[in-house]
Structures are given as structure tokens and as C-alpha cells.
Design an enzyme around this catalytic site. Structure first.
Site, PDB file in Angstrom:
ATOM      1  N   GLY A 232       0.780  -1.230   0.000  1.00 34.93           N
ATOM      2  CA  GLY A 232       0.000   0.000   0.000  1.00 34.93           C
ATOM      3  C   GLY A 232       0.807   1.272   0.000  1.00 34.93           C
ATOM      4  N   GLU A 453      -8.056  -1.009  31.039  1.00 35.00           N
ATOM      5  CA  GLU A 453      -7.669   0.100  30.159  1.00 35.00           C
ATOM      6  C   GLU A 453      -7.112   1.274  30.957  1.00 35.00           C
ATOM      7  OE1 GLU A 453      -7.481  -0.430  27.138  1.00 35.00           O
ATOM      8  OE2 GLU A 453      -8.633  -2.282  27.070  1.00 35.00           O
TER       9      GLU A 453
END
Length: 670
Positions: A232, A453
Site C-alpha cells: 500500500g 484500560e
């Protein structure tokens, strides 16, 4: 007819043959007469005739077959012979006789013996349905022929379609697509970023435009260039831009187009491709994904009985720098796996130079965004540089996908233009997947995810060398139940301190669960996997272990790919394992100290995350204060050998560009 429009000419299509054949088959099935006559003997026919029940007898002389039609008012009499159902169509009965049967004499005698009212009509004929019989005989061979033709037409499209007419008989022709010099509109202006790669390929363009400039001094034009880089990054676009700038014919073909199931096809196509290129010289031949045919030959020994790929590679090597010269033909090839290519393919005289097409940096991403934002209706205050800063590690294809996804996101929200939030949501969706707010999560699991988290966010915020935090969320995306998003610094080298801090950040979620819940969960699977890889990389590859020393067992050539044994002894392997375990224990202990020292703020962050589900760097700064910047100063070594800097230990990692770009925790998977 519309005035000025030419009448369309009728063009015969091969499909008409199939339509005609279908109609013939339908006609054969439905033109069988419709009657279902019952077979009887000649004596039964004489009895019917003597009873005056027969209306007509048709005798086919060459088939020795008679067809009997009963009078309508007498059909009920023979209903039992038809199973109770009286037939409406004739003939009703048939009978067969021998070749010695004299039809005229027999039927004449029967009619003479009957009264005038009971006599029957006699018709004697020969079976002249020649076309029906021929069609019945020819139908099966015709079907076989049509199936054979259909198969060859399919092979013409899939195997030999690119080589012109001829189908299977032209299978050895090259399937490369030729773009004439006037049809290539792509230039270097259409290729954003890739400044270093463009400088190198500009030399190739100058070779093609002014060959006398170099040959006058006795120099030779390079044979080829290999474009190497991650997927890409624009390798194919760059090759097309070279052809557009040089204004020469451009042959493009994929490496897999050379390899077929037929023996010798690949080598034949290589010869035909270079033959066409010589006729069009000066020109450019571009082979995309050359690793499909250029894989190192030594790596195939014992693993494949098919030598077709090797034969194709040998022919390619011969054509590129063999006995015959290919003056004016420059080979460009692209691959993202240069390490597996054959050494003979990479030597000077074939691919004289390797051009590395890397992931774009900040300035190059800004330029790429400006190219893909053309045609999009953006908000008046849109900041392209802000978006480039929030997409580190993205390739050109990723950026194009972000722009398209942002436009789709704005359209779903019925907006008149695309704003910054649409792009941020597009980045989140591309990296993390679609939000799954309807996923069933128990309150205990949600609390565990929030503290997990929050642990990542706390440790990464307090350690100066960890990646800067951007956003934390406990909204499920894709396979992840929670994610912490980072904006990593674009640095080319990582020190031991930076790697140490990064690893502390990775294990922060699991350590937080241990502090709050008293036990870990399966949610840290991805974190532990990345942590272990980084720890082994520090010890085995980067020589960052005092006991192992400055030794690296990394194999950049891939030549040990099929070796069963390790390049070190069992004693060294045990030492490596012990060093990795000790390193991970130091990281875990350091992370635990950080979380316990800041437990009130850490809990406050987790509660805020449970309340809002998404928090940003501003919330982190309000709770913990401004983030400490990474220092470039001296490094202290304590007694256990761990590196420290201003009271915080350093990290980093062997993150791939995609992992750095994601900057997320996919660990909350159970």
C-alpha cells in the site's frame, strides 16, 4: 429511429447456437405425438375389425408396424385396456408383424367381409422422418462438441486470453498489458510523498529520455530497479508514473501470470514478453509481486516436486542478463518480500538498484491527504496537518481508505460536509473495527475492562518514554472489548529505556486487574504476546542483556528458514529463557509500583471511564497533571541492571508499523 444515429448491425453471437439447441431438444420432447397407444397382437386387430370397431389402420411398411384408430363411439368398450381412462388422441393401438405380412391382401380381405357401414380406412406408407432420426442420432455428439468448444472458450479467457486469439493454442503468449506512451497520464505530480524514491527513479526517466548523454561517456543504462516496501505504499503507482514521465510504452504483468499448471508455459511467456518489449524499445516492463516467480530456488528443494517456477525464473534471469542484449528495455519490479528473492535475481546487471518505498512520514502523509481530499466536501476549518499527525504508520492506501470512509460516515449522518470528527471516527473504524455497543457484557466484566484500560493509560502517561496517549475507550470494537489509542513518536531508533517503558505500558492492564481483582483474567492475551516478543527481541536480537552479551541471533537473510536446530546451544537457550523471565519480572514489578503509588488517581480514572466510556488526553491531564516529556540525558544503572531515567523506566518495542499505527489494546478477549 433517432435522427443521426446509425442503425445497429446484427452481430452473430455464439450463444445463439445454445438457444437453437435448446429449442431442438424441447421440440423433440414435446413433438412425440402425445398419444399413448397400447400394443396388441394381429389376432386382436382382426377381432376388433370383425366387430366393426375400427375406424382406420395406418400401416408403416418399412417399420412393419400398424396403428389402429377405434371409432369414437366404441372407445368405452376398450376402457379396461387403458386402465379405465379412455384416450382422446389416436392411434389407440399398435401391432407389429413380420416381413412376410401382405398388408394390401390382409386388409382387403377383412374389409370385403364387413358390411359397408363397418368398413375401415386403410393407409399404407413408409416412414420418411429422416430429419428427426438424424437429429436423435446426432444430438449426443453435438452436445459433446458444444461442451468441448465451450471449455476451450473458457480457457481462452483464463489461460490464453491475454495473448490474443487462439485460446489454448496460444497459451504460451505473454499476458502482459501494454499501455502506449500516449495513454499513460500518470506523472510524478500524481504521486504524493515518496520524495526519496522519486529522486532515484527520476534517474531512470533521464536514462530513457536522454540515453546518448550517458552512452557517450561509455556508460551503460541500468537494466532494472526493484521497488521494495510494505503493502500500500505506492510501488505500482510510482512505476506507472515513471512510464508517464519517460513517455515510453509500459508493459505491466503480475508475477503469478507466469506460473501455470502447464509445463513450459511460464518460460514461454517470459520469452514472449521480452520479445514484445524489444520491438517497442525503449520501454519499461513492470513485474508486480515478482516474489511469486522469483523466490529463492534453494528454499524449494525437497518441498516441491514442481520445477515450473524454477524454469520460469531461469528464463527470466537469462532474458534480463543473458547472451542476448536487451538495450532500451528497463525492468521495474515490485515486492514487499525482498528477503525471499533469489540472489541471482538481485545481483548487479539484473536489478542494479533497490529502491525502498517506505511508509510515509508526517510531511509525506500531509501531501498524500491533500491528494485524496480533492473532490471531497470538507468543513471550512478542516486541518489536514492535524489528521496527518493522528495517522502515524499509515500507508498511502490506508490514507485513501480513511478519506473514503470519512465521506461515507458523513453521508450516513446526513451532513453537508466532512468535518474532523468524521475522519477520527473513520480512523477508529478502520483500525479497530465497527463499534458493537449492543454486545452483552456483564457489570463485573465491564468494571474489569475499565480498570484494565485505565492501567494501560496510567502507566503510559506516567512513563516519559512510553507512547503518548490520545484516547481510551471501553466500547467494544471488532474483537477487542476495550482499546487505548496512542500517537507514537516517529523515531527510527529505540533505546533500552524506551523499550522498557513501552513494555511496562503493555503489562499495565494485567497488573491493574491483579491489584483490583486480586487475580488476572484472559483479557491480556494480546498484551502478553507482544510483551514476550519484545522481551525476546531485546535479549536474542538487540543484544540488550548483560549475561548474553552483545550477540544477535537474528537472521536477516532468511537462510535459516528451514533449519530445525537453533543457532545456539541448549545451555544458551536456558540462559535466554531465564534472562527473558527476569526482564519480564522487573517490568511487572516496576509497573505494579507505579500503579500502587498512584492508586487513588488510577481508580478515579477507571471510574470516569466507566461513566463516560470514552476519555481523552485532556481528562488524563486533569487527573494526573501534565505528562513528563522524555529526557535525552544520562541513564542510570541500578543494582539489578535495569535502566532508569528520572525515576521512570524505559521501553519500546518491536512493534510493526501497523501496531504502532493502531496504538490500541486488543487484549480484552476472553
Amino acid at each position: 429511429m433517432h435522427p443521426g444515429r446509425r442503425p445497429q448491425k446484427f452481430r452473430f453471437s455464439f450463444s445463439w447456437i445454445y438457444i437453437i439447441l435448446i429449442f431442438c431438444i424441447i421440440w423433440m420432447f414435446f413433438n412425440q405425438g402425445g398419444a399413448n397407444p397400447q400394443k396388441i397382437e394381429w389376432d386382436d386387430v382382426k377381432t376388433m375389425v370383425q366387430a366393426g370397431d375400427v375406424k382406420e389402420i395406418v400401416f408403416v411398411r418399412n417399420d412393419f408396424e400398424g396403428r389402429v384408430t377405434i371409432r369414437p363411439d366404441r372407445l368405452e368398450k376398450y376402457a379396461d385396456k387403458f386402465g379405465g381412462n379412455v384416450p382422446q388422441k389416436s392411434p389407440h393401438f399398435i401391432f407389429l408383424v413380420s416381413g412376410s405380412f401382405n398388408a394390401e391382401e390382409m386388409f382387403g380381405q377383412l374389409n370385403d367381409a364387413l358390411p359397408e357401414a363397418d368398413r375401415f380406412k386403410v393407409v399404407i406408407e413408409n416412414n420418411n422422418k429422416v430429419w428427426g432420426s438424424m437429429l436423435e442420432w446426432l444430438l449426443f455428439p453435438l452436445l459433446l462438441i458444444l461442451m468441448w468448444v465451450f471449455m476451450f472458450r473458457g480457457m481462452n479467457r483464463t489461460v490464453g486470453g491475454g495473448g490474443g486469439a487462439g485460446g489454448i493454442f496460444n497459451v504460451g503468449k505473454s499476458t502482459g498489458k501494454l499501455a502506449e506512451k500516449d495513454s499513460i497520464k500518470v506523472t510524478f505530480k500524481d504521486v504524493a510523498g515518496l520524495d526519496g524514491a522519486k529522486e532515484e527513479v527520476m534517474e531512470i526517466v533521464d536514462f530513457l529520455k536522454n540515453p546518448q548523454k550517458y552512452t557517450a561517456l561509455g556508460g551503460k543504462i541500468p537494466k532494472g530497479a526493484l521497488l521494495v516496501g510494505p503493502p500500500g505504499t505506492g510501488k505500482t503507482l510510482l512505476a506507472k508514473a515513471v512510464a508517464g514521465e519517460a513517455n515510453v510504452p509500459f508493459f505491466s504483468i503480475s508475477g503469478s501470470d507466469f506460473v501455470e499448471m502447464f509445463v513450459g508455459v511460464g518460460a514461454s511467456r517470459v520469452r514472449d514478453l521480452f520479445r514484445q518489449a524489444k520491438e517497442k524499445a525503449p520501454c519499461i516492463v513492470f513485474i508486480d509481486e515478482i516474489d511469486a516467480v522469483g523466490r529463492a530456488r534453494s528454499k524449494n528443494v525437497g518441498f516441491s516436486s514442481n520445477d515450473e517456477r524454477e524454469n520460469t525464473l531461469n528464463q527470466l534471469l537469462t532474458e534480463m542478463d543473458g547472451f542476448d542484449s536487451n538495450s532500451g528495455v528497463i525492468i521495474l519490479a515490485a515486492t514487499n518480500r525482498a528477503d525471499i528473492l533469489d540472489k541471482a535475481l538481485l545481483r548487479a546487471g539484473r536489478f542494479d538498484r533497490q529502491i525502498h518505498v517506505d511508509l510515509p512520514d508526517l510531511n509525506e502523509r500531509t501531501a498524500i491527504f491533500k491528494v485524496h481530499l480533492k473532490g471531497l466536501k470538507l468543513a471550512p476549518d478542516f486541518d489536514v496537518e492535524f489528521l496527518a499527525k493522528h495517522t502515524p504508520g499509515f500507508s498511502g492506501a490506508d490514507i485513501a481508505n480513511v478519506c473514503n470512509e470519512a465521506a461515507l460516515t458523513a453521508a450516513r449522518r446526513n451532513k453537508v460536509n466532512i468535518d474532523k470528527q468524521d475522519f477520527l471516527d473513520a480512523v477508529d473504524r478502520i483500525i479497530g473495527g465497527l463499534e458493537r455497543k449492543n454486545k452483552i457484557i456483564t457489570p463485573a466484566e465491564k468494571k474489569s475492562i475499565a480498570y484494565h484500560e485505565a492501567g494501560h493509560a496510567t502507566v503510559s502517561w506516567l512513563l516519559p518514554n512510553a507512547n503518548p496517549l490520545f484516547k481510551v475507550t471501553i466500547v467494544p470494537r471488532g474483537q477487542a472489548l476495550g482499546a487505548a489509542w496512542y500517537l507514537p513518536e516517529e523515531r527510527q531508533l529505540e533505546t533500552k529505556e524506551q523499550m522498557f517503558d513501552q513494555m511496562c505500558s503493555l503489562i499495565g492492564g494485567r497488573t491493574a486487574e491483579e491489584i483490583i481483582n486480586g487475580q488476572p483474567s484472559t483479557g491480556a492475551l494480546n498484551d502478553l504476546e507482544r510483551l514476550t516478543k519484545m522481551a525476546y527481541a531485546m535479549v536474542v536480537y538487540y543484544g540488550m542483556s548483560d549475561k548474553i552479551g552483545s550477540v544477535s541471533y537474528f537472521d536477516s537473510t532468511g537462510s535459516r528458514g528451514y533449519e530445525i536446530g537453533k543457532p545456539y546451544s541448549e545451555k544458551t537457550a536456558e540462559l535466554i529463557d531465564s534472562e527473558v523471565k527476569a526482564l519480564v519480572e522487573r517490568i511487572h514489578e516496576k509497573t505494579r509500583e507505579i500503579l500502587l503509588a498512584n492508586k487513588p488517581k488510577f481508580i478515579e480514572l477507571a471510574e470516569l471511564l466507566l461513566e463516560k466510556e470514552v476519555i481523552f488526553a485532556e481528562d488524563m491531564e486533569r487527573i494526573f497533571g501534565p505528562r513528563t516529556a522524555a529526557a535525552d540525558g544520562a541513564v542510570e544503572e541500578n543494582e539489578d541492571g535495569a535502566s532508569h531515567e528520572a525515576g521512570a523506566s524505559g521501553v519500546a518495542g518491536e512493534d510493526t508499523p501497523s501496531e504502532v499505527a493502531e496504538g490500541k489494546d486488543e487484549g480484552q478477549e476472553g
